[in-house]
Design a protein around this motif. Sequence first.
Motif, PDB file in Angstrom:
ATOM      1  N   PHE A 161      50.125  -0.576  41.952  1.00  0.00           N
ATOM      2  CA  PHE A 161      51.190  -1.363  41.525  1.00  0.00           C
ATOM      3  C   PHE A 161      51.000  -2.848  41.119  1.00  0.00           C
ATOM      4  CE2 PHE A 161      54.426  -4.736  42.545  1.00  0.00           C
ATOM      5  CZ  PHE A 161      55.566  -4.383  42.002  1.00  0.00           C
ATOM      6  N   TRP A 162      50.033  -3.329  42.020  1.00  0.00           N
ATOM      7  CA  TRP A 162      49.585  -4.675  41.801  1.00  0.00           C
ATOM      8  C   TRP A 162      48.444  -4.848  40.648  1.00  0.00           C
ATOM      9  CZ3 TRP A 162      52.195  -8.243  43.475  1.00  0.00           C
ATOM     10  CH2 TRP A 162      52.940  -8.160  44.646  1.00  0.00           C
ATOM     11  N   ALA A 163      47.771  -3.706  40.457  1.00  0.00           N
ATOM     12  CA  ALA A 163      46.885  -3.811  39.091  1.00  0.00           C
ATOM     13  C   ALA A 163      47.757  -4.053  37.892  1.00  0.00           C
ATOM     14  CB  ALA A 163      45.853  -2.544  39.120  1.00  0.00           C
ATOM     15  N   ARG A 164      48.837  -2.829  37.769  1.00  0.00           N
ATOM     16  CA  ARG A 164      49.664  -3.220  36.616  1.00  0.00           C
ATOM     17  C   ARG A 164      50.563  -4.657  36.467  1.00  0.00           C
ATOM     18  NH1 ARG A 164      54.888   0.587  35.709  1.00  0.00           N
ATOM     19  NH2 ARG A 164      54.821   0.551  33.359  1.00  0.00           N
ATOM     20  N   ARG A 165      50.910  -5.147  37.647  1.00  0.00           N
ATOM     21  CA  ARG A 165      51.887  -6.183  37.763  1.00  0.00           C
ATOM     22  C   ARG A 165      50.891  -7.346  37.334  1.00  0.00           C
ATOM     23  NH1 ARG A 165      54.860  -9.458  37.111  1.00  0.00           N
ATOM     24  NH2 ARG A 165      55.238  -8.282  35.321  1.00  0.00           N
ATOM     25  N   MET A 166      49.619  -7.408  38.136  1.00  0.00           N
ATOM     26  CA  MET A 166      48.937  -8.849  37.665  1.00  0.00           C
ATOM     27  C   MET A 166      48.551  -8.618  36.203  1.00  0.00           C
ATOM     28  SD  MET A 166      49.132 -10.853  40.148  1.00  0.00           S
ATOM     29  CE  MET A 166      50.779 -10.402  40.247  1.00  0.00           C
ATOM     30  N   ALA A 167      48.486  -7.583  35.630  1.00  0.00           N
ATOM     31  CA  ALA A 167      47.949  -7.473  34.237  1.00  0.00           C
ATOM     32  C   ALA A 167      48.780  -8.037  33.314  1.00  0.00           C
ATOM     33  CB  ALA A 167      47.429  -5.894  33.958  1.00  0.00           C
ATOM     34  N   HIS A 168      50.203  -7.480  33.545  1.00  0.00           N
ATOM     35  CA  HIS A 168      51.417  -7.883  32.836  1.00  0.00           C
ATOM     36  C   HIS A 168      51.874  -9.430  32.836  1.00  0.00           C
ATOM     37  CE1 HIS A 168      51.496  -4.140  30.765  1.00  0.00           C
ATOM     38  NE2 HIS A 168      51.860  -3.537  31.989  1.00  0.00           N
ATOM     39  N   GLU A 169      51.664  -9.774  34.282  1.00  0.00           N
ATOM     40  CA  GLU A 169      51.955 -11.131  34.640  1.00  0.00           C
ATOM     41  C   GLU A 169      51.010 -12.164  33.825  1.00  0.00           C
ATOM     42  OE1 GLU A 169      53.736 -14.246  37.439  1.00  0.00           O
ATOM     43  OE2 GLU A 169      54.321 -12.020  36.737  1.00  0.00           O
ATOM     44  N   THR A 170      50.048 -11.699  33.826  1.00  0.00           N
ATOM     45  CA  THR A 170      48.910 -12.651  32.946  1.00  0.00           C
ATOM     46  C   THR A 170      49.136 -12.660  31.301  1.00  0.00           C
ATOM     47  OG1 THR A 170      47.164 -11.846  34.470  1.00  0.00           O
ATOM     48  CG2 THR A 170      46.426 -13.186  32.925  1.00  0.00           C
ATOM     49  N   VAL A 171      49.382 -11.246  30.889  1.00  0.00           N
ATOM     50  CA  VAL A 171      49.790 -11.144  29.269  1.00  0.00           C
ATOM     51  C   VAL A 171      51.110 -12.159  29.064  1.00  0.00           C
ATOM     52  CG1 VAL A 171      50.801  -9.380  27.683  1.00  0.00           C
ATOM     53  CG2 VAL A 171      49.007  -8.929  29.221  1.00  0.00           C
ATOM     54  N   VAL A 172      52.120 -11.906  30.004  1.00  0.00           N
ATOM     55  CA  VAL A 172      53.307 -12.735  29.432  1.00  0.00           C
ATOM     56  C   VAL A 172      53.126 -14.467  29.659  1.00  0.00           C
ATOM     57  CG1 VAL A 172      55.682 -13.185  30.061  1.00  0.00           C
ATOM     58  CG2 VAL A 172      54.775 -10.982  29.920  1.00  0.00           C
ATOM     59  N   HIS A 173      52.405 -14.773  30.614  1.00  0.00           N
ATOM     60  CA  HIS A 173      52.187 -16.127  30.935  1.00  0.00           C
ATOM     61  C   HIS A 173      50.892 -16.664  29.863  1.00  0.00           C
ATOM     62  CE1 HIS A 173      55.069 -16.792  33.838  1.00  0.00           C
ATOM     63  NE2 HIS A 173      54.587 -16.103  34.644  1.00  0.00           N
ATOM     64  N   ARG A 174      50.301 -15.852  29.568  1.00  0.00           N
ATOM     65  CA  ARG A 174      49.263 -16.233  28.270  1.00  0.00           C
ATOM     66  C   ARG A 174      50.039 -16.716  26.982  1.00  0.00           C
ATOM     67  NH1 ARG A 174      46.401 -13.966  24.296  1.00  0.00           N
ATOM     68  NH2 ARG A 174      46.661 -11.759  24.427  1.00  0.00           N
ATOM     69  N   ALA A 175      51.131 -15.786  26.766  1.00  0.00           N
ATOM     70  CA  ALA A 175      51.885 -16.086  25.600  1.00  0.00           C
ATOM     71  C   ALA A 175      52.628 -17.432  25.968  1.00  0.00           C
ATOM     72  CB  ALA A 175      53.263 -14.994  25.651  1.00  0.00           C
ATOM     73  N   ASP A 176      53.024 -17.827  26.943  1.00  0.00           N
ATOM     74  CA  ASP A 176      53.659 -19.038  27.074  1.00  0.00           C
ATOM     75  C   ASP A 176      52.588 -20.089  26.880  1.00  0.00           C
ATOM     76  OD1 ASP A 176      56.103 -18.131  28.553  1.00  0.00           O
ATOM     77  OD2 ASP A 176      55.119 -17.590  30.428  1.00  0.00           O
ATOM     78  N   ALA A 177      51.484 -19.886  27.392  1.00  0.00           N
ATOM     79  CA  ALA A 177      50.360 -20.966  26.883  1.00  0.00           C
ATOM     80  C   ALA A 177      50.161 -21.055  25.449  1.00  0.00           C
ATOM     81  CB  ALA A 177      49.045 -20.700  27.876  1.00  0.00           C
ATOM     82  N   ALA A 178      50.115 -20.029  24.937  1.00  0.00           N
ATOM     83  CA  ALA A 178      49.911 -19.807  23.422  1.00  0.00           C
ATOM     84  C   ALA A 178      51.263 -20.547  22.798  1.00  0.00           C
ATOM     85  CB  ALA A 178      49.799 -18.580  23.018  1.00  0.00           C
TER      86      ALA A 178
END
Length: 259
Positions: free
Chosen positions: A121-138
Amino acid sequence: MTLLAYERYCDEILVQTDLLGALVKDADLTRQVPSCPDWNLRELVVHVGDAHRWAGEMVRSRAAEELPEDQVAGAGGPAGADAAALAGWLTAGAAAAVDALREAGPDTEVWTWGWEHRTAFWARRMAHETVVHRADAALATGTAFEVAPDLAADTITEWLEIVAFVQSKGDPEAAELRGGGRSLHLHATDVPAAEWLIDFGEDAFTWRHSHEKATVALRGPLTELMLAFNRRQKPDEGGLEVLGDRGLLDFWLDRSSFG
């Protein structure tokens, strides 16, 4: 479309964090994040870095209950406004979390807030947490955003699973996502089989991968579809088009906006 491999999620935590760090290492950390208007870039990065450290510590300690955030070493980021130091802190936390995840493997029991209580659960959740917030930074830095199609698709699927779980736990906004006879179709036009059909049942919503006529459809490139579904851009931006009842789409986006 299926879940990604556990190792792939671990890899993506590192890859996405490196990309996020590269976006902010020379940036003005006081710049506001338009998709998260309560945050500036520093606050966005600290949020992601704290999430990595928190999840990593729960995996490392095999926590049987939620750990208070004040018990997580290194939380809050480095003092000062040095963007390079903040980027280094971010990547170090991600690396430590991934080390813990890889040492534990996907099936170790651990506390989570979700529907499964294991490290996967945590591996998947942290991967997507990072993807979406990278979009925020972009978005905040005016940088182009790209993501692998299978990862973008799984980001949509995971969010549907999260909203369904939150609805089952009685969240008042998610509870409104029901009502027979209505449906929402997500259709990626550039990736085969990247489609989702959401049915608003009388008691709850359900979803499946399907190509069917719906009350409203949101269609276009997969990455843009993922961004809109995660409320990182408007549904009619980025080559997307809305067909049918736009109000139902807005209704979904408004009531799935927690998290």
